[in-house]
Design an enzyme around this catalytic site. Structure first.
Site, PDB file in Angstrom:
ATOM      1  N   CYS A 122       0.810  -1.213   0.000  1.00  0.00           N
ATOM      2  CA  CYS A 122       0.000   0.000   0.000  1.00  0.00           C
ATOM      3  C   CYS A 122       0.847   1.269   0.000  1.00  0.00           C
ATOM      4  CB  CYS A 122      -0.951   0.001   1.194  1.00  0.00           C
ATOM      5  SG  CYS A 122      -0.167  -0.420   2.764  1.00  0.00           S
TER       6      CYS A 122
ATOM      7  N   LYS B 117      10.234  -3.396   1.724  1.00  0.00           N
ATOM      8  CA  LYS B 117       9.274  -3.537   0.628  1.00  0.00           C
ATOM      9  C   LYS B 117       9.252  -2.276  -0.242  1.00  0.00           C
ATOM     10  CE  LYS B 117       5.998  -6.415   3.247  1.00  0.00           C
ATOM     11  NZ  LYS B 117       4.701  -6.372   3.970  1.00  0.00           N
TER      12      LYS B 117
ATOM     13  N   ARG C  83       3.455   3.617  12.139  1.00  0.00           N
ATOM     14  CA  ARG C  83       2.012   3.419  12.322  1.00  0.00           C
ATOM     15  C   ARG C  83       1.478   4.554  13.187  1.00  0.00           C
ATOM     16  NH1 ARG C  83      -0.477   0.191   9.030  1.00  0.00           N
ATOM     17  NH2 ARG C  83       0.649  -1.705   9.651  1.00  0.00           N
TER      18      ARG C  83
ATOM     19  N   HIS D 146      -3.087   6.574   4.297  1.00  0.00           N
ATOM     20  CA  HIS D 146      -1.638   6.623   4.516  1.00  0.00           C
ATOM     21  C   HIS D 146      -1.089   7.959   4.030  1.00  0.00           C
ATOM     22  CE1 HIS D 146      -1.728   2.576   5.737  1.00  0.00           C
ATOM     23  NE2 HIS D 146      -1.054   1.990   4.772  1.00  0.00           N
TER      24      HIS D 146
END
Length: 340
Positions: free
Chosen positions: A130, A215, A236, A243
């Site tokens: 994402c 990632k 987070r 996001h």
């Protein structure tokens, strides 16, 4: 003639969003099947104005189905994706399992749609992480203008990125703060998420990088350009959906902030909202339910010769997951299957 489409993991956050977006974008569906694990068997989900009951993923026959959108996590995907692919159904997988497989294309349709032609090697296409998906939508048009050398990104990632359990934990902990007898210790996250930020997403690697940060580096190279250097810090935050990313970009040549703003305004999938005034930028609240990746706070970085800073916000359940998967299906339809 339309497509016979399967949504696996239809009762989860991303699976439900896939169904919503398929309906919203009027994807040419002739028939749809919604699958879940046996513990969720028979759960009802909506697709447009229809109510569907989930079928058993374990016993489902994918023969004759065109496209399967998977939102079931890596462990289940490892078992069921090869099965579906071997039965002739093209899998679009939202998990991380196949993203780094050289025989599986990793696709963001605004960025590298041509890579979809490699789907036939395994009959599987991977959906990126994402946080990567929204960033590369912004990077690619700028990289086409002048090559990007290096990206430094700090993310502010919503709890829904950790699934329903993550959202529930934020909700329950927030309520418990005001009720001293109702303590809700951290379970999904490593520390309390309510009224806190946690610089830790996914597992730690030997060099101190987290898997989420790794990632972003590896996926950006695969999707955009292997020569781009990326360093990330992924955090987070106590936000339910949306996001955010603070992105610093170093180019090979100078790129003026005004030209960058104009390039991004014309880029597919991007919406620029960048006024230098109170509220002249996008926050997660405004991005929820939207298709676009929003860019704000575009400005020169005076500490390096060819640098820009920007603020990037997107609905992580949409562009970060379900929307991108449906866009891959649309690209597959127009470039390969050519139905509908």
């Amino acid at each position: 003639m339309g497509y016979r489409v399967v949504v696996a993991g239809a009762t989860g956050n991303v699976g439900r969003e896939m169904l919503n977006i398929l309906a919203e974008r009027q994807f040419p569906v002739d028939e749809i099947a919604v699958l879940a694990s046996r513990r969720s068997l028979g759960t009802e989900v909506t697709f447009g104005d229809k109510t569907l009951k989930t079928k058993d993923l374990d016993t489902f026959d994918f023969t004759g189905w065109d496209i399967a959108l998977f939102a079931i996590g890596s462990d289940a995907t490892k078992k069921y994706a090869p099965k579906a692919a071997s039965e002739g159904c093209i899998v679009i997988d939202n998990s991380s399992l196949y993203r780094y497989d050289p025989d599986v294309p990793l696709i963001v349709p605004e960025v590298n749609p041509e890579a979809i032609m490699d789907y036939s090697k395994k009959n599987i296409i991977a959906n990126p992480n994402c946080s990567t998906a929204q960033m590369v939508v912004a990077l690619k048009p700028l990289h086409d203008r002048t090559p990007i050398k290096r990206v430094v990104v700090s993310t502010y990632q919503a709890v829904s990125g950790a699934g329903k359990e993550g959202a529930d934990e934020l909700w329950d902990q927030t309520k418990s703060i005001y009720n001293p007898v109702d303590d809700k210790p951290a379970k999904k996250f490593t520390k309390q998420i309510a009224f806190n930020v946690i610089p830790h997403i996914d597992s730690f690697m030997e060099d101190g990088t987290t898997k989420e940060e790794w990632k972003m580096m590896v996926e950006t190279k695969k999707i955009v350009d292997p020569s781009i250097k990326v360093t990330a810090t992924c955090v987070r935050v106590p936000v339910f959906v949306g996001h955010c990313e603070a992105i610093n970009i170093e180019f090979e040549d100078f790129l003026d902030e005004d030209e960058a703003r104009d390039i991004l305004r014309q880029a597919p999938g991007v919406m620029v909202i960048d006024k230098r005034e109170d509220g002249g930028y996008v926050s997660p609240i405004e991005c929820v339910g939207e298709y676009a990746t929003f860019i704000s706070r575009i400005r020169q970085d005076s500490t390096i010769d060819n640098g820009l800073n920007m603020w990037c916000v997107s609905d992580n359940l949409r562009k970060g997951a379900a929307l991108n998967a449906v866009q891959i299906a649309e690209t597959l339809g127009t470039r390969v299957l050519k139905k509908g």
